[in-house]
Each structure stands twice: as structure tokens, then as C-alpha cells.
Design a protein around this motif. Structure first.
Motif, PDB file in Angstrom:
ATOM      1  N   PHE A 157       0.839  -1.211   0.000  1.00  0.00           N
ATOM      2  CA  PHE A 157       0.000   0.000   0.000  1.00  0.00           C
ATOM      3  C   PHE A 157       0.870   1.256   0.000  1.00  0.00           C
ATOM      4  N   VAL A 158       1.910   1.263   0.829  1.00  0.00           N
ATOM      5  CA  VAL A 158       2.795   2.437   0.899  1.00  0.00           C
ATOM      6  C   VAL A 158       3.470   2.667  -0.440  1.00  0.00           C
ATOM      7  N   LEU A 159       3.979   1.605  -1.059  1.00  0.00           N
ATOM      8  CA  LEU A 159       4.637   1.731  -2.359  1.00  0.00           C
ATOM      9  C   LEU A 159       3.679   2.288  -3.406  1.00  0.00           C
ATOM     10  N   ALA A 160       2.455   1.744  -3.429  1.00  0.00           N
ATOM     11  CA  ALA A 160       1.467   2.210  -4.397  1.00  0.00           C
ATOM     12  C   ALA A 160       1.067   3.661  -4.109  1.00  0.00           C
ATOM     13  N   GLY A 161       0.875   3.976  -2.825  1.00  0.00           N
ATOM     14  CA  GLY A 161       0.469   5.327  -2.455  1.00  0.00           C
ATOM     15  C   GLY A 161       1.528   6.358  -2.767  1.00  0.00           C
ATOM     16  N   LEU A 162       2.778   6.065  -2.448  1.00  0.00           N
ATOM     17  CA  LEU A 162       3.858   7.008  -2.716  1.00  0.00           C
ATOM     18  C   LEU A 162       4.102   7.157  -4.217  1.00  0.00           C
ATOM     19  N   SER A 163       3.950   6.069  -4.954  1.00  0.00           N
ATOM     20  CA  SER A 163       4.111   6.141  -6.410  1.00  0.00           C
ATOM     21  C   SER A 163       3.029   7.020  -7.017  1.00  0.00           C
TER      22      SER A 163
ATOM     23  N   ALA B  74       1.451   9.412  -5.475  1.00  0.00           N
ATOM     24  CA  ALA B  74       1.741  10.790  -5.069  1.00  0.00           C
ATOM     25  C   ALA B  74       2.799  11.413  -5.972  1.00  0.00           C
ATOM     26  N   GLU B  75       3.808  10.624  -6.358  1.00  0.00           N
ATOM     27  CA  GLU B  75       4.855  11.132  -7.253  1.00  0.00           C
ATOM     28  C   GLU B  75       4.283  11.477  -8.621  1.00  0.00           C
ATOM     29  N   ILE B  76       3.327  10.660  -9.078  1.00  0.00           N
ATOM     30  CA  ILE B  76       2.688  10.940 -10.374  1.00  0.00           C
ATOM     31  C   ILE B  76       1.912  12.251 -10.296  1.00  0.00           C
ATOM     32  N   ILE B  77       1.176  12.442  -9.209  1.00  0.00           N
ATOM     33  CA  ILE B  77       0.392  13.663  -9.031  1.00  0.00           C
ATOM     34  C   ILE B  77       1.305  14.883  -8.980  1.00  0.00           C
ATOM     35  N   LYS B  78       2.479  14.725  -8.391  1.00  0.00           N
ATOM     36  CA  LYS B  78       3.423  15.846  -8.282  1.00  0.00           C
ATOM     37  C   LYS B  78       3.830  16.375  -9.651  1.00  0.00           C
ATOM     38  N   THR B  79       3.850  15.501 -10.642  1.00  0.00           N
ATOM     39  CA  THR B  79       4.300  15.904 -11.976  1.00  0.00           C
ATOM     40  C   THR B  79       3.224  16.655 -12.747  1.00  0.00           C
ATOM     41  N   LYS B  80       2.000  16.629 -12.263  1.00  0.00           N
ATOM     42  CA  LYS B  80       0.926  17.326 -12.954  1.00  0.00           C
ATOM     43  C   LYS B  80       1.095  18.839 -12.792  1.00  0.00           C
ATOM     44  N   ALA B  81       0.584  19.554 -13.748  1.00  0.00           N
ATOM     45  CA  ALA B  81       0.770  21.005 -13.750  1.00  0.00           C
ATOM     46  C   ALA B  81       0.162  21.667 -12.523  1.00  0.00           C
ATOM     47  N   PHE B  82      -1.056  21.223 -12.112  1.00  0.00           N
ATOM     48  CA  PHE B  82      -1.731  21.887 -10.997  1.00  0.00           C
ATOM     49  C   PHE B  82      -1.060  21.603  -9.669  1.00  0.00           C
ATOM     50  N   ALA B  83      -0.215  20.561  -9.616  1.00  0.00           N
ATOM     51  CA  ALA B  83       0.409  20.193  -8.348  1.00  0.00           C
ATOM     52  C   ALA B  83       1.473  21.195  -7.919  1.00  0.00           C
ATOM     53  N   GLY B  84       1.913  22.034  -8.841  1.00  0.00           N
ATOM     54  CA  GLY B  84       2.937  23.005  -8.498  1.00  0.00           C
ATOM     55  C   GLY B  84       2.488  24.000  -7.446  1.00  0.00           C
ATOM     56  N   SER B  85       1.183  24.176  -7.312  1.00  0.00           N
ATOM     57  CA  SER B  85       0.666  25.128  -6.328  1.00  0.00           C
ATOM     58  C   SER B  85       0.628  24.545  -4.922  1.00  0.00           C
ATOM     59  N   LEU B  86       0.877  23.252  -4.794  1.00  0.00           N
ATOM     60  CA  LEU B  86       0.840  22.601  -3.485  1.00  0.00           C
ATOM     61  C   LEU B  86       2.214  22.680  -2.832  1.00  0.00           C
ATOM     62  N   SER B  87       2.224  22.978  -1.533  1.00  0.00           N
ATOM     63  CA  SER B  87       3.482  23.196  -0.820  1.00  0.00           C
ATOM     64  C   SER B  87       4.180  21.875  -0.516  1.00  0.00           C
ATOM     65  N   GLU B  88       5.457  21.991  -0.152  1.00  0.00           N
ATOM     66  CA  GLU B  88       6.214  20.817   0.270  1.00  0.00           C
ATOM     67  C   GLU B  88       5.627  20.224   1.540  1.00  0.00           C
ATOM     68  N   GLY B  89       5.104  21.090   2.393  1.00  0.00           N
ATOM     69  CA  GLY B  89       4.459  20.618   3.617  1.00  0.00           C
ATOM     70  C   GLY B  89       3.287  19.706   3.332  1.00  0.00           C
ATOM     71  N   PHE B  90       2.513  20.033   2.296  1.00  0.00           N
ATOM     72  CA  PHE B  90       1.374  19.204   1.906  1.00  0.00           C
ATOM     73  C   PHE B  90       1.840  17.808   1.533  1.00  0.00           C
ATOM     74  N   TRP B  91       2.923  17.724   0.746  1.00  0.00           N
ATOM     75  CA  TRP B  91       3.416  16.417   0.307  1.00  0.00           C
ATOM     76  C   TRP B  91       4.030  15.642   1.463  1.00  0.00           C
ATOM     77  N   PHE B  92       4.664  16.356   2.378  1.00  0.00           N
ATOM     78  CA  PHE B  92       5.234  15.696   3.550  1.00  0.00           C
ATOM     79  C   PHE B  92       4.140  15.022   4.373  1.00  0.00           C
ATOM     80  N   TYR B  93       3.051  15.749   4.639  1.00  0.00           N
ATOM     81  CA  TYR B  93       1.947  15.171   5.396  1.00  0.00           C
ATOM     82  C   TYR B  93       1.267  14.057   4.620  1.00  0.00           C
ATOM     83  N   THR B  94       1.166  14.217   3.308  1.00  0.00           N
ATOM     84  CA  THR B  94       0.565  13.169   2.478  1.00  0.00           C
ATOM     85  C   THR B  94       1.350  11.871   2.589  1.00  0.00           C
ATOM     86  N   GLU B  95       2.672  11.949   2.480  1.00  0.00           N
ATOM     87  CA  GLU B  95       3.504  10.760   2.581  1.00  0.00           C
ATOM     88  C   GLU B  95       3.412  10.131   3.973  1.00  0.00           C
ATOM     89  N   THR B  96       3.348  10.968   5.005  1.00  0.00           N
ATOM     90  CA  THR B  96       3.231  10.447   6.378  1.00  0.00           C
ATOM     91  C   THR B  96       1.928   9.693   6.574  1.00  0.00           C
TER      92      THR B  96
END
Length: 231
Positions: free
Chosen positions: A29-35, A37-59
Motif C-alpha cells: 500500500f505504501v509503495l502504491a500510495g507514494l508512487s 503521489a509522485e505521479i500527481i506531483k508531476t501534474k501542472a496543478f500540483a505546483g501550487s501545493l506546498s512541500e508541507g502538503f506532500w510531507f503530510y501526504t507521505e506520512t
């Protein structure tokens, strides 16, 4: 001979199979979830999301994976629980367990630090950097409550019980601690988890209540985190 073969099969099915299921489900589940999340990061709209958001998402992905692993092996825990008589803990005992967990964890961490043992593993240094990056409120929830409950269900509620039943109480305590240490993946955490796991298994067997191990475990985690956080 047949009796020994039955014990071996019981240990494989009641000890190693639950660990494999827990490890496989949680990590998948963690591998699938983090993968994802990485895909979403590459999307254009994801640039507006902070590093803090991704940190909490991964946690939270890691917490969800641990929870799903616990759910996957809960039937094993339920069977073990039904086999054992559960005793209540007094307030005095609970306080003593919290103090013992905090004191021993701080003592071991201090010993590892002054001897240079913590510096012997680069992998441990990377793991520690990630662990201590959590904010105080989330660390208290994750390390003080969530992680102890799930890990104690697996390693004491299932593994220790099954080993004690198929071998001896002493082998159950030592064996569950060894497996708990191996689960942590680097030499520093292996040694620490083995020693702490021995204590948690001992207190679980002594008080016949999984809450004893959970309190000890949670207090140990929080004590170390608070010490690093404040000092």
C-alpha cells in the motif's frame, strides 16, 4: 517426529505467515500510495501545493499502510486473544510501565550515542532524520499511540503468543524480540528494538494484558522524540 513436524508447521503458519502478510500488505500500500503521489506531483496543478502538503501526504500514506497491515492480520490476533485470559492493569502498574519505557529508551539511546554506535549506520541516520522531521502533535499520535498499537498487536499479540504456545515462554520472549528487531532493517534499530522488544514481551507475559506492552512502547517512543525535539 510427527509432533515436531506439527510444531514447525504451527510456527510457520502462526508466526511467520502473519508477519509476511503484515509486511506485504503494509508495504504494498505504501509503495502504491507514494508512487501515485509522485505521479500527481508531476501534474501542472500540483505546483501550487506546498512541500508541507506532500510531507503530510507521505506520512499519512505510511500510517494508512501500517493500519491496513494490522487489519489484515487482525484475525490472527483475535484468535490469540480468545485463547488467553486478559487481566486488568492497575493505575500504579500503568504509571510504572510508562516510566520504565521512557527511562530505558533514553538510557539505551544515550549509551548508543556515547559509544558512537548510532554513527555506525548511514541507513539509521537517514531513517532518524525522517522520523524526527514530524511535528510534535503528529509524532505523539504516530509514535506514541498508532505505531505501538499496531506493532504490539503483530509482535506481542500474535508472534509472542504463538511462539510461547508452540515452544516455551522464554523462547517466545526472545524469538518475538528477534523478529521485532529484524523488522526494523538497520543494525542500530535492530539492536535497540531487540532489547526493547524483550522488555515488552516480558511485561506482556507478566501482566497478561497487551496494554502493558503498548504503554511501555508508546512511552519509549515519545520520550526519545521529546528529548530530541526540545534538547
Amino acid at each position: 517426529m510427527v509432533k515436531n513436524e506439527n510444531k514447525t508447521m504451527n510456527i510457520l503458519s502462526q508466526v511467520f505467515l502473519p508477519i509476511f502478510i503484515y509486511y506485504f500488505v503494509s508495504n504494498l500500500f505504501v509503495l502504491a500510495g507514494l508512487s501515485f503521489a509522485e505521479i500527481i506531483k508531476t501534474k501542472a496543478f500540483a505546483g501550487s501545493l506546498s512541500e508541507g502538503f506532500w510531507f503530510y501526504t507521505e506520512t499519512f500514506i505510511k500510517m494508512a499502510g501500517m493500519a491496513l497491515g494490522g487489519v489484515a492480520v487482525y484475525p490472527y490476533f483475535r484468535r490469540e486473544k480468545l485463547r488467553k485470559e486478559q487481566k486488568s492493569l492497575s493505575l500504579q502498574t500503568a504509571v510504572a510501565l510508562v516510566g520504565s519505557g521512557a527511562g530505558l529508551s533514553l538510557g539505551l539511546n544515550f549509551l548508543f550515542a556515547v559509544t558512537g554506535f548510532t554513527e555506525s549506520s548511514e541507513q539509521y541516520s537517514r531513517v532518524a532524520e525522517t522520523q524526527f522531521a514530524l511535528p510534535l502533535w503528529l509524532a505523539c499520535i504516530f509514535y506514541g499511540v498508532f505505531s505501538p498499537i499496531v506493532e504490539e498487536i503483530v509482535f506481542r499479540g500474535i508472534v509472542c503468543n504463538a511462539l510461547c504456545r508452540n515452544t516455551t515462554n522464554r523462547m517466545g520472549i526472545v524469538g518475538s524480540a528477534l523478529l521485532f528487531g529484524a523488522f526494523h532493517g538497520n543494525v542500530v534499530q535492530m539492536a535497540y528494538a531487540f532489547l526493547m522488544g524483550m522488555c515488552m514481551a516480558f511485561f506482556y507475559q507478566k501482566y497478561k494484558n497487551l496494554s502493558a506492552a503498548i504503554l511501555f512502547h508508546g512511552a519509549a517512543n515519545v520520550a526519545v522524540y521529546l528529548t530530541v525535539y526540545f534538547f
